[in-house]
Design an enzyme around this catalytic site. Structure first.
Site, mmCIF file in Angstrom:
data_model
loop_
_atom_site.group_PDB
_atom_site.id
_atom_site.type_symbol
_atom_site.label_atom_id
_atom_site.label_comp_id
_atom_site.label_asym_id
_atom_site.label_seq_id
_atom_site.Cartn_x
_atom_site.Cartn_y
_atom_site.Cartn_z
ATOM 1 N N SER A 295 49.465 32.447 41.270
ATOM 2 C CA SER A 295 50.235 31.542 42.122
ATOM 3 C C SER A 295 50.810 30.385 41.294
ATOM 4 O O SER A 295 51.564 30.618 40.344
ATOM 5 C CB SER A 295 49.347 31.055 43.273
ATOM 6 O OG SER A 295 50.120 30.516 44.325
ATOM 7 N N ASP B 241 51.435 39.787 50.937
ATOM 8 C CA ASP B 241 51.358 38.379 50.545
ATOM 9 C C ASP B 241 52.238 37.559 51.478
ATOM 10 O O ASP B 241 53.457 37.733 51.515
ATOM 11 C CB ASP B 241 51.826 38.221 49.094
ATOM 12 C CG ASP B 241 51.549 36.839 48.521
ATOM 13 O OD1 ASP B 241 51.418 35.884 49.301
ATOM 14 O OD2 ASP B 241 51.467 36.736 47.287
ATOM 15 N N HIS C 227 47.634 37.355 49.249
ATOM 16 C CA HIS C 227 48.013 36.487 48.145
ATOM 17 C C HIS C 227 46.974 36.479 47.021
ATOM 18 O O HIS C 227 47.248 35.978 45.939
ATOM 19 C CB HIS C 227 48.217 35.058 48.675
ATOM 20 C CG HIS C 227 48.806 34.114 47.686
ATOM 21 N ND1 HIS C 227 50.020 34.340 47.072
ATOM 22 C CD2 HIS C 227 48.354 32.923 47.189
ATOM 23 C CE1 HIS C 227 50.295 33.338 46.257
ATOM 24 N NE2 HIS C 227 49.302 32.471 46.287
#
Length: 280
Positions: free
Chosen positions: A98, A232, A260
């Site tokens: 991320s 996600d 995610h």
């Protein structure tokens, strides 16, 4: 985590916490927003037999200091370079999740000679789209709203509701669990301030403002693996296609049905995919 050493280094005058385990070629895991080295803890024992595994708490997160200052991608990348210098580690394989993926790409731009391989997991910095929750954190007044919704009163009632649902057989997904852990960390004022500074540096109300196309020469010959969950909801999986098209010779591994946090949804598969990529 067998053999894992949690240590603290003084970097730029502030305490920086990191875990250090195993011996061999170095792997440096970089977590995302509101997360910590805990996000990778379940992978360490599967990887530290043949590698030295490093997993820091970025400044503003976990047990590391939360100073006033620069929380940009470049500042985080420089801090990680300083950690490697302190540990006399010349080259690493970077694994960034991320926001940590954005840091990893910035590290490649600033210090390409220090990077053996690059692994991007549900990475930021590859397109404009991002969850409305993160976009909302950049709105004016968020610094006044967050303390209210992260208060003990609200947290207590949400957790009570979760316990009721659990008795009916509902089980929280890794996405729900990790998002909630990150949210509860914002009850701390210093963590909240660092979160807002970090988020506003890469996101605005319309989405992500920093793109790798602006700062990462995609022709850098660093072997790259892109991992994404097909479900996600934080950063859409089609960003993996963007990255694959932009980074010559990159590989893509899509985890069907994962969210995610594909490394939490399917940890055994993640270790296998990562190990195969490193071996290759």
């Amino acid at each position: 985590m067998t053999g894992t050493r949690v240590r603290t280094a003084m970097l730029n005058g502030h305490e920086f916490s990191y875990s250090d385990s195993g011996d061999g070629p170095a792997l440096l895991f970089i977590h995302g927003l509101t997360s910590s080295q805990r996000n990778w803890a379940h992978l360490v024992d599967a990887l530290n037999k043949d590698h030295r595994v490093l997993a820091p708490d970025l400044f503003g997160h976990g047990a590391s200091a939360k100073p006033m200052g620069d929380y940009s991608l470049g500042a985080h990348a420089a801090t990680l370079r300083d950690l490697l210098d302190r540990l006399d580690i010349d080259r690493v394989t970077l694994v960034g999740h991320s926001f940590g993926g954005g840091i990893a790409m910035q590290f490649c731009y600033l210090f390409p000679e220090r990077v053996e391989r690059l692994v991007l997991v549900s990475s930021g910095g590859l397109g404009r789209d991002v969850s409305p929750l993160l976009r909302a954190a950049t709105l004016p007044g968020a610094e006044w709203v967050l303390p209210l919704i992260a208060s003990s009163w609200v947290r207590g009632r949400v957790e009570a509701a979760g316990r009721i649902l659990a008795r009916t057989g509902w089980r929280a997904s890794p996405d729900v669990t990790e998002t909630w852990r990150g949210f509860t960390s914002l009850a701390d004022g210093d963590t909240r301030r660092a979160f807002l500074a970090t988020t506003r540096g890469v996101i605005d109300p319309g989405g992500q403002t920093v793109t790798a196309h602006d700062y990462l020469p995609m022709t850098i010959e660093i072997p790259t693996l892109i991992v994404w969950g097909t479900r996600d909801r934080m950063i859409p999986a089609w960003h993996a296609t963007n990255a694959h098209q932009a980074i010559a010779g990159s590989r893509v591994a899509l985890f069907e049905g994962a969210g995610h946090f594909p490394h939490l949804d399917e940890p055994a598969r993640f270790v296998q995919v990562l190990s195969d990529f490193i071996a290759g």
